[in-house]
Design an enzyme around this catalytic site. Structure first.
Site, PDB file in Angstrom:
ATOM      1  N   ILE A  54     -15.919  39.522  -7.107  1.00  0.00           N
ATOM      2  CA  ILE A  54     -15.979  39.085  -5.706  1.00  0.00           C
ATOM      3  C   ILE A  54     -16.744  40.112  -4.893  1.00  0.00           C
ATOM      4  CG2 ILE A  54     -14.632  38.464  -3.657  1.00  0.00           C
ATOM      5  CD1 ILE A  54     -12.286  37.844  -5.588  1.00  0.00           C
ATOM      6  N   GLU A  89     -22.725  30.750   1.308  1.00  0.00           N
ATOM      7  CA  GLU A  89     -22.844  32.206   1.152  1.00  0.00           C
ATOM      8  C   GLU A  89     -23.708  32.557  -0.056  1.00  0.00           C
ATOM      9  OE1 GLU A  89     -18.455  32.829   3.183  1.00  0.00           O
ATOM     10  OE2 GLU A  89     -18.699  32.962   1.015  1.00  0.00           O
ATOM     11  N   HIS A 133     -11.333  32.453  -6.003  1.00  0.00           N
ATOM     12  CA  HIS A 133     -12.770  32.594  -5.736  1.00  0.00           C
ATOM     13  C   HIS A 133     -13.587  32.137  -6.943  1.00  0.00           C
ATOM     14  CE1 HIS A 133     -13.128  34.814  -1.865  1.00  0.00           C
ATOM     15  NE2 HIS A 133     -11.837  34.961  -2.081  1.00  0.00           N
TER      16      HIS A 133
END
Length: 401
Positions: free
Chosen positions: A355, A322, A302
């Site tokens: 995250i 996102e 990520h």
């Protein structure tokens, strides 16, 4: 036994006919074709009343061990005889004593608006069979007078009425709350047609008609309504995709980890996985089954939050969208510095980037989570990061399906 069935034709049918015509309640009759042929007076009474005569098969026999080709022949003969007797073919079907092939065989005949050999729901639903969509209008075995003839059943009309009333009241309440339901009542002339039992139906009709917005309908009317207002929605089902297409479609669900999609495809995917939550469950099973070191690699895949445009090539298309949705692509210099410092501190402490599923979160909310979670223990934060990865996967599935 023959005389019990004869009672249904000689007395029970007419008692029900008088009740339903007087109360102006529409009826769907499931007629066994060979029985219809022997009951011309009853057939005429049904037609004069405007009832629907659907098919109940050729004969009242068990089909569970019948060869598919033999059952197909019986279906065709039932339709032919039905049309000869009533003047038109049946548009609804319920075998009752069916085989595992019945629904497919009847559907492939091509002329039925609905099939009722299912007990799977409180509402009609579409079933894809051999490339076409078939409407299923489920039947019922609980709000059914057959329980007068079974060991765990009704003994009095009061017991039957109470059960019907409780069922209706529950479904009506759900309808008021915004989720209308369908209630089927299965009746047999030889059973409910007895004088000591028919009062249950009379009382139920009086109860149900005292409520607003209750529709008494023939099943063919329900079928036509459903076809108009809830037509089938076709989409390529994940459980039917070849592996290449499956990985191409869902390989980005977990960041830069298409191997999870490959392993998910290899599991026993079925119709239950053709929804967002079903498929998400299958993906999460694969992810959770891996050793911690493997899951750590997924976390490391990520990107950090709030990367500047000059570093945006590190982001997948999904991550870019996102982060942009939360405004992380448009920060002030001070906000960039704050995120950069938090990113550095977090990675030094835990060994992977921070995250969080950012969809529907504001910048301030994300920052608050960042500041709060950086105080977690390593184990707590690893588990939280994994949970966030799964949440991100669910959001991405929602965008695809």
């Amino acid at each position: 036994m023959e005389s019990i069935y004869e009672y249904g034709a000689r007395a029970g049918f007419w008692r029900l006919h008088r009740l339903f015509t007087k109360k102006e309640i529409p009826v769907t009759v499931y007629g066994v074709a060979s029985a219809l042929a022997r009951s011309p007076e009853q057939v005429k009474a049904m037609q004069d009343a405007g009832w629907e005569i659907a098919s109940h098969g050729l004969k009242w026999i068990e089909h569970k061990d019948m060869l598919p080709e033999d059952e197909k022949t019986q279906i065709q003969e039932a339709i032919k005889l039905h049309q000869e007797i009533t003047g038109e073919r049946p548009y609804g079907w319920y075998t009752g004593r069916c085989s595992e092939n019945t629904v497919r065989l009847v559907s492939n005949e091509g002329g039925f608006d609905y099939i009722s050999d299912s007990y799977a729901d409180d509402l009609p639903y579409w079933l894809e069979i051999d490339g076409h969509d078939q409407l299923i209008i489920p039947y019922t075995l609980d709000t059914n007078d057959m329980r007068f003839a079974t060991a765990q059943g009704f003994s009095t009309s009061g017991q039957f009425f109470d059960y019907l009333k409780d069922t209706f009241d529950t479904l009506y309440s759900e309808g008021v709350e915004g989720s209308p339901k369908m209630m089927s009542i299965g009746l047999h002339c030889r059973l409910i047609g007895r004088p000591g039992r028919i009062t249950a139906i009379k009382r139920f009709i009086e109860h149900a008609t005292s409520f607003k917005d209750v529709w008494f309908a023939k099943r063919i009317e329900i079928a036509k309504y459903w076809q108009r207002h809830h037509p089938p929605k076709r989409f390529e089902k994940p459980s039917k995709m070849v592996q290449k297409k499956f990985v191409e479609t869902f390989g980005g669900i977990f960041e830069k980890s298409p191997w999870i999609a490959e392993k998910t495809w290899d599991t026993e995917l079925g119709p239950a996985h053709d929804t967002v939550h079903g498929l998400h469950s299958a993906f999460c099973r694969i992810f959770r089954a891996e050793e911690k070191e493997i899951r750590l690699e997924v976390l490391k895949a990520h990107p950090e939050l709030a990367l500047k445009l000059s570093k945006s090539e590190r982001l997948t298309k999904e991550s870019q969208n996102e982060q942009a949705s939360a405004g992380l692509d448009n920060l002030t210099s001070e906000e960039y510095e704050q995120f950069n410092e938090l990113n550095r501190s977090y990675r030094e402490k835990y060994g992977f980037p921070f995250i969080i599923a950012v969809k529907n979160r504001s910048k301030s909310e994300i920052l608050d989570n960042f500041i709060s979670r950086i105080k977690n223990t390593e184990e707590m934060e690893f588990n939280e990061a994994c949970a966030q990865v799964e949440r991100i996967a669910e959001i991405r599935l929602l965008d695809i399906i």
